[in-house]
Design an enzyme around this catalytic site. Structure first.
Site, short mmCIF file in Angstrom:
data_model
loop_
_atom_site.label_atom_id
_atom_site.label_comp_id
_atom_site.label_asym_id
_atom_site.label_seq_id
_atom_site.Cartn_x
_atom_site.Cartn_y
_atom_site.Cartn_z
CG ASP A 157 19.62 -12.05 -20.69
OD1 ASP A 157 20.55 -12.25 -19.88
OD2 ASP A 157 19.59 -12.60 -21.81
CG ASP B 30 19.73 -19.31 -16.25
OD1 ASP B 30 20.64 -18.47 -16.28
OD2 ASP B 30 19.41 -20.01 -17.22
CD GLU C 53 23.85 -16.90 -20.80
OE1 GLU C 53 24.58 -17.87 -21.06
OE2 GLU C 53 22.64 -17.01 -20.65
CG HIS D 115 16.69 -22.41 -19.96
ND1 HIS D 115 17.42 -22.46 -21.13
CD2 HIS D 115 17.37 -21.54 -19.16
CE1 HIS D 115 18.49 -21.69 -21.04
NE2 HIS D 115 18.47 -21.11 -19.85
#
Ligand code: BES
Ligand code: MN
Ligand code: MN
Length: 462
Positions: free
Chosen positions: A88, A125, A158, A432
């Site tokens: 995810d 990520d 996560e 992010h």
């Protein structure tokens, strides 16, 4: 171990293209609009594990998004490595700040990545870093060089707290039994300074709501005569740090472990340029807790940050209004020994106690998890260190990270095994954030370093 470099060289275009295909699926776990895509990603991971030579690959349903599991057990007497990763990704917003669409991966050159980096949400990520393990596995099985047993567990929640994975781990202790857990979901110091992450911070995430009058009011008719929830909330938040930037919540630091001068001077040896740090963020000064360096502030010290704040009128132009409610989302990064549930309770009690008359305060805990530290004298750490030494030509530096992967502490508690964090990302990869990317050099370096971890871990376990 032979041929890894030539295998990577021969297959690198395919490795890059396969990752690009995976990055095209927007597996945003936080937003239910992407549900189909998250599930589609799980199926794609299943297929890739099968292609990499895993047996018994299955999609394990949970109350949320599924966990993809696969294994290759070659000999019960050999050690077993459990690989964990997540498929995810974080939401991509604000989309307007991306220089190319977040789910249309493109390769672009940057100053740090002259060989090119893949720009897409999840590139580093964790799709890119997780997929290095799938390709390393493909190499080991296809060349018949797998030295031990491997289990893969790739989850899809996560970024939203791994709540269902925690249940899955508790219910499947036998299935997940292992000698060491291997994760690539962190970073390293730089391309020429390899490092291994030896610690992660814990996390307590809360949302607060301040309510004043029961409806929005005209700010002229009522202004000055009733508590304005936004004024009150910002004042309450400001009071959570003192003039030295220490957190003022009573009891907050009680269990924080102070590092010895020796440990701190060891830490200070890691290469770091404050000038470059400031330059990379376009700031003229750093900021933080008095008495600690930048690298200490972002790793061995606990913090409290507002992650979002809203209320009242934020549209175009001006509206004269006193809002009925104000909100904020707050994260506290914790260090080992601080218990996240205890800290959440301390926060709640303190925040409610500082509310002035005239407002109601509600604190809603979200999720959290414990921090983690791992010693460098374990077989797992030594195996990782030797693997980096072989591919980078340098001994990696142990380094505690400021980020959190809460499930790591739960692994230790439930499965009784240590986790080795072999991260190949860089701080500048913008995880992010808009324009997340992963260097192709880092991706391929990860694929060639990982098989050596298996080799050395198996040798050192004898
Ligand atoms: N991979 C990151 C954590 C990370 C990144 C650790 C870089 C060390 C270095 C992970 O996906 C993440 O974002 N974790 C969240 C916590 C989670 C509960 C949402 C975090 O750290 O904010
Ligand atoms: Mn991650
Ligand atoms: Mn993340």
């Amino acid at each position: 171990m032979q041929n890894i470099d030539s295998y990577v060289e021969k297959n690198k275009d395919r490795f890059i293209n396969e990752l690009i295909e995976l990055l095209k699926i927007p597996s945003v776990s936080a937003d239910s609009a992407f549900k189909k895509d998250v599930l589609k990603t799980a199926s794609a991971i299943k297929k890739s594990l099968e292609k990499a030579g895993c047996d018994h690959v299955e999609i394990c349903e949970t109350e949320g998004y599924p966990i993809v599991y696969g294994e290759k057990i070659i000999d019960k007497n050999l050690p077993t490595v459990l690989v964990y990763g997540h498929y995810d990704v974080q939401p991509a917003d604000p989309i307007s700040l991306w220089t190319s669409p977040p789910f249309e991966p493109v390769i672009k050159k940057t100053e740090i990545h002259p060989e090119g980096a893949i720009f897409a949400r999840g590139a580093c990520d964790d799709k890119g870093q997780m997929y290095m393990h799938v390709k390393a596995m493909e190499f080991m099985t296809s060349t018949d060089q797998l030295p031990c047993n491997v289990k893969f567990m790739i989850e899809g929640e996560e970024e939203v707290g791994s709540v269902n994975l925690a249940k899955f781990v508790k219910q499947n202790q036998e299935k997940l039994k292992n000698d060491v857990i291997l994760i690539s979901d962190t970073g390293m110091i730089s391309k020429d300074t390899p490092s291994i992450t030896t610690g992660l911070r814990g996390l307590s995430y809360v949302e607060v709501e301040v309510t004043g009058p029961k409806r929005d009011l005209h700010s002229g008719l009522y202004g000055g005569a009733v508590a304005n929830p936004i004024n009150v909330l910002t004042k309450m938040i400001a009071s959570l740090h003192d003039e030295n930037n220490h957190i003022t919540i009573p009891g907050f630091y009680d269990k924080v472990e102070e590092l010895s001068d020796e440990e701190r001077s060891q830490m200070a040896k890691a290469p770091f340029s404050l000038e470059n740090y400031k330059k990379s963020l376009d700031i003229d000064a750093v900021y933080g807790e008095k008495g600690y360096t930048t690298n200490e502030r972002n790793s061995i010290r606990p913090t409290l940050d507002v992650n979002g704040i809203w209320g009242g009128y934020t549209g175009e132009g001006a509206k004269t209004v006193i809002a009925s409610k104000a909100f904020a989302k707050i994260s506290m990064r914790l260090v080992p020994n601080q218990d996240w549930e205890e800290i959440t309770a301390l926060f709640k009690h303190h925040f409610e106690s500082i509310a002035p008359e005239g407002v109601k305060v509600l604190v809603k805990p979200h999720h959290g998890g414990q921090g983690y530290v791992t010693p460098i004298d374990s077989i797992g750490y030594q195996a990782a260190s030797k693997a980096y030494e072989a591919t980078f030509g340098k001994t990696p530096i142990p380094q505690r990270s400021g980020g959190s992967i809460p499930i790591v502490a739960l692994f230790e508690q439930e499965l009784k095994s240590k986790t080795i964090l072999m991260g190949f990302g860089l701080d500048s990869d913008a995880i992010h954030s808009p324009n997340e990317h992963f260097g192709i050099w880092n991706y391929l370096k990860g694929i060639s370093t990982i098989p050596l971890f298996y080799k050395y871990f198996t040798e050192l376990s004898k």
